[in-house]
Scaffold this active site. Structure first.
Site, PDB file in Angstrom:
ATOM      1  N   GLU A 150       0.833  -1.205   0.000  1.00 23.84           N
ATOM      2  CA  GLU A 150       0.000   0.000   0.000  1.00 23.84           C
ATOM      3  C   GLU A 150       0.869   1.257   0.000  1.00 23.84           C
ATOM      4  O   GLU A 150       0.795   2.086   0.919  1.00 23.84           O
ATOM      5  CB  GLU A 150      -0.972  -0.002   1.173  1.00 23.84           C
ATOM      6  CG  GLU A 150      -2.028  -1.081   1.048  1.00 23.84           C
ATOM      7  CD  GLU A 150      -3.137  -0.986   2.091  1.00 23.84           C
ATOM      8  OE1 GLU A 150      -2.936  -0.321   3.120  1.00 23.84           O
ATOM      9  OE2 GLU A 150      -4.200  -1.576   1.865  1.00 23.84           O
ATOM     10  N   GLU A 307      -6.371  -7.809  -0.722  1.00 22.06           N
ATOM     11  CA  GLU A 307      -6.812  -7.799   0.678  1.00 22.06           C
ATOM     12  C   GLU A 307      -8.268  -7.400   0.765  1.00 22.06           C
ATOM     13  O   GLU A 307      -8.698  -6.456   0.093  1.00 22.06           O
ATOM     14  CB  GLU A 307      -6.048  -6.739   1.491  1.00 22.06           C
ATOM     15  CG  GLU A 307      -4.596  -6.994   1.757  1.00 22.06           C
ATOM     16  CD  GLU A 307      -3.997  -5.859   2.604  1.00 22.06           C
ATOM     17  OE1 GLU A 307      -4.743  -5.171   3.315  1.00 22.06           O
ATOM     18  OE2 GLU A 307      -2.777  -5.653   2.523  1.00 22.06           O
TER      19      GLU A 307
HETATM   20  C1  GAL Z   1      -4.233  -2.605   4.918  1.00 24.59           C
HETATM   21  C2  GAL Z   1      -2.811  -3.106   5.054  1.00 24.59           C
HETATM   22  C3  GAL Z   1      -2.714  -4.360   5.890  1.00 24.59           C
HETATM   23  C4  GAL Z   1      -3.568  -4.237   7.111  1.00 24.59           C
HETATM   24  C5  GAL Z   1      -4.998  -3.986   6.691  1.00 24.59           C
HETATM   25  C6  GAL Z   1      -5.963  -3.902   7.852  1.00 24.59           C
HETATM   26  O1  GAL Z   1      -4.216  -1.215   4.826  1.00 24.59           O
HETATM   27  O2  GAL Z   1      -2.226  -3.323   3.802  1.00 24.59           O
HETATM   28  O3  GAL Z   1      -1.358  -4.548   6.249  1.00 24.59           O
HETATM   29  O4  GAL Z   1      -3.098  -3.185   7.882  1.00 24.59           O
HETATM   30  O5  GAL Z   1      -5.063  -2.770   6.004  1.00 24.59           O
HETATM   31  O6  GAL Z   1      -7.279  -3.644   7.412  1.00 24.59           O
END
Ligand code: GAL
Ligand code: ZN
Length: 667
Positions: A150, A307
């Protein structure tokens, strides 16, 4: 693009074994196999463990993790591990710490505490990439590389002296000489004229509004600086590894500072992270918008959901958990909209750290849980959907989106703080969603041929060439709709003179002489029964037909909604912020005029999307309602194996994915 080949649909998540004793690892692999997990992202935040002291690398533990995963048949998306530097870097090089606009330092102890323009960070991070890639290039588990994490999430804007110097270099590159910069920034105003490059700084906290073009250029520069890290890591990786390289984007309506259209060419496959705004009962619309936009950034190719969450997150004010069935609906909605992989943050819920209340595939309570059972169900679902991999998504509608327009429209000292970039985008998108119509969300410079309807919400800043392209689309027979505060400025954020909405005046057959933004909470009525708020304007027609005018408010009798025939098409203008029913009616008329039909006629609250590969098609039906629904479809449900001939019944909260029978010519 299409530079990646998966086998079926990817399923898995971020795996952080370094946070657990080794005896947990074998249970992890066993549970992954049970769930049908086939891809995990490893090492994202491992820099401090991989390089515990400067220049000394420790790979033994990662060797064992990768071997174990490989032994279990789990593939790996291996991180370059550069996402967050270890504490020793800031101690040895305090100048790598980022600074806010007011000069405050952002200290280590969280994550991503580095200045994006720091040459020291760049060099150290590339040393790490070289070491990791050198060691694992040939590892049989590794099928993909994950650059950083990110990029720009927390450190996108750094105002330190190092960044100031990098900003000046960027400006020299953009403008060549100071006269051009002075002209673009309009520095004749407020005694801002620059006589030397060294006088220029990032838009640090100032007594009053900083120069808008300086602000806009700093936003452009900052996106480019983050992108430069991606490019540097990828360039190095390409000399060492053969697997595809990606990094997780954050495409949605929350994070606005990375211009991902410009980044898309720097990855072999586009991947995205998406989290629901849990408090929003309509959060599945935001999910769909993010997915359609990710596909737009990927140029229509399949992409990877890197994710999302199995249930609650930890970083919203109230972290609402997902009800039974929601995980499945959410994940499959991404697949419907072009994702060829569904990954989560994270595999096992953490015991310690700021994310310990974030959901995972394996919750704190263990495997005998609603979440893990749903995870296993999803694994089976995705296996059954293997054949959709590589197919694309049908869309007759495009929505124009430009990060620069977003940045521009939300700068300070504008007519109304209530004009937000995502507002009309979300409103029009929602109306399309409710109508069962899928839209591609694309940059204004995208090829518009093939679309029937193009929407331009709040396209405040627009380049001449892009405004021309929209005109040609309409002339060739397309239908377009432009909403208020579009076409106002050029790339330098200078007003287009002669009446608003400058760049689109002729296309729309109108001109506006003055804006009349409304007071907070004030509403106006239109003579077609609609209500609206936020915005009105003193609009005159120059050939456009008036579809609705105000009956009250500051401008009774003045047109609010117009339609202009141009060539073989029509261009509509929406001069006010219509309420939701009026927006739905407007979109229904636009779809009708453009001849766009939904993927399937479905009851309200049912999401329908079609993926296609040549003649083969799959109809995704996601029932977000609490009642059983019926719609017409013919084919086989890949999730249940059941046949449907004519009528498909989808129970409350359930999903069907129909491999449609080839159409027979009955007529
Ligand atoms: C994203 C990040 C992850 C984790 C996740 C939690 O922003 O890439 O490492 O922090 O959010 O929702
Ligand atoms: Zn900096």
């Amino acid at each position: 693009m299409r530079r990646w080949q998966g086998d079926g649909i990817y399923f898995g998540g971020d795996y952080n074994p370094e946070q657990w004793p080794e005896r947990t690892w074998s249970e992890d692999v066993e549970l992954m196999r049970r769930a049908g997990v086939n891809l995990v992202s490893v090492g994202i935040f491992s820099w401090a463990l991989l390089e515990p002291t400067p220049g000394r690398f420790e790979f033994d533990w990662l060797d064992r993790v990768l071997d174990l995963l490989h032994g279990g048949g789990i593939q790996v998306d291996l991180a370059t591990a550069t996402a967050s530097p270890p504490p020793w870097l800031a101690r040895a090089h305090p100048e790598t710490l980022p600074r806010r606009a007011d000069g405050a330092i952002l200290w280590p102890g969280g994550r991503q505490a580095y200045c994006p323009s720091s040459p020291v960070f760049r060099e150290r991070s590339l040393d790490l990439v070289r070491a990791v890639a050198g060691r694992y290039a040939e590892h049989p588990a590794v099928v993909m590389w994950h650059v950083s994490n990110e990029l720009g999430c927390h450190n996108v804007h750094c105002y330190c002296d190092v960044s100031a110097e990098a900003f000046r270099d960027w400006l020299r590159e953009r403008y060549g000489d100071l006269d051009r910069l002075n002209d673009a920034w309009g520095t004749a105003f407020w005694s801002q004229r620059y006589g030397d490059w060294a006088e220029i700084n990032p838009p640090r906290t100032a007594p009053t509004f900083a120069n808008p073009t300086q602000q806009l250029d700093f936003l452009r520069f900052s996106s480019d600086e983050q992108r430069a890290q991606l490019r540097a890591e990828r360039k190095l990786l390409k000399t060492l590894v053969s697997q595809p390289v990606t990094t997780n984007f954050m495409i949605g309506t929350g994070i606005k500072h990375m211009d991902y259209y410009s980044w898309a060419g720097d990855v072999d496959l586009v991947s995205n992270d998406h989290y629901l705004t849990a408090a929003d009962p309509q959060a599945h619309l935001g999910l769909a918008l993010s997915a359609d936009h990710t596909r737009g950034v990927a140029g229509g190719d399949p992409w990877l959901l890197m994710e999302h969450s199995t249930s609650a997150v930890n970083w919203q004010p109230r972290n609402v958990a997902k009800l039974p069935g929601q995980l499945r609906r959410n994940s499959l909605a991404h697949v419907a909209r072009g994702a060829d992989g569904v990954l989560f943050f994270q595999w096992r819920a953490a015991r310690a750290g700021a994310e310990k209340f974030h959901s995972a595939l394996v919750p704190h309570a263990g495997a005998d849980t609603k979440v893990f059972r749903e995870v296993c169900q999803l694994g089976a679902d995705l296996k059954a959907l293997a054949e959709v991999r590589g197919s694309r998504v049908d869309a007759d509608v495009a929505i124009l989106f430009d990060w620069e327009a977003w940045w521009g429209v939300e700068l300070d000292s504008h007519p109304s703080v209530d004009v937000r970039y995502a507002d009309r985008l979300t409103a029009l998108y929602g109306a399309l969603w409710r109508a069962g119509v899928t839209a591609d969300i694309v940059h204004p410079s995208a090829d518009l041929t093939g679309y029937r309807l193009v929407l331009a919400p709040t396209l405040y800043l627009v380049r001449d060439a892009d405004a021309d392209a929209l005109r040609r689309f309409v002339e060739a027979g397309g239908t377009a709709a432009v909403t208020y505060f579009s076409g106002i400025v050029d790339s330098d954020d200078h007003i287009r003179l002669g009446g608003y909405p400058g760049a689109f005046r002729e296309l729309l057959g109108i001109h506006t002489e003055e804006f009349f933004p409304l007071r907070e909470g004030e509403q106006v009525r239109l003579d077609d029964g609609s209500t609206a708020d936020v915005w009105t304007e003193w609009l005159h027609t120059d050939g456009a037909e008036v579809l609705a005018s105000y009956t009250d408010g500051p401008l009774p009798g003045v047109p609010a909604l117009t339609r202009h025939p141009v060539g073989a098409g029509t261009a509509w203008y929406v001069g006010t912020r219509l309420d939701e029913p009026a927006t739905d009616r407007l979109v229904a008329r636009l779809l009708d005029e453009a001849g766009v039909a939904p993927a399937a006629q479905a009851p309200t609250g049912v999401e329908v999307v079609r993926r296609r590969d040549g003649e083969r098609t799959w109809l995704f039906v996601i029932n977000h309602t609490e009642a059983e629904v019926r719609l017409s479809a013919t084919g086989t449900d890949l999730l249940t194996g059941a046949r449907c001939a004519g009528v498909l019944t989808v129970p409350a909260g359930e999903v069907a994915v129909i491999r449609e029978d080839p159409a027979t010519d009955s007529a």
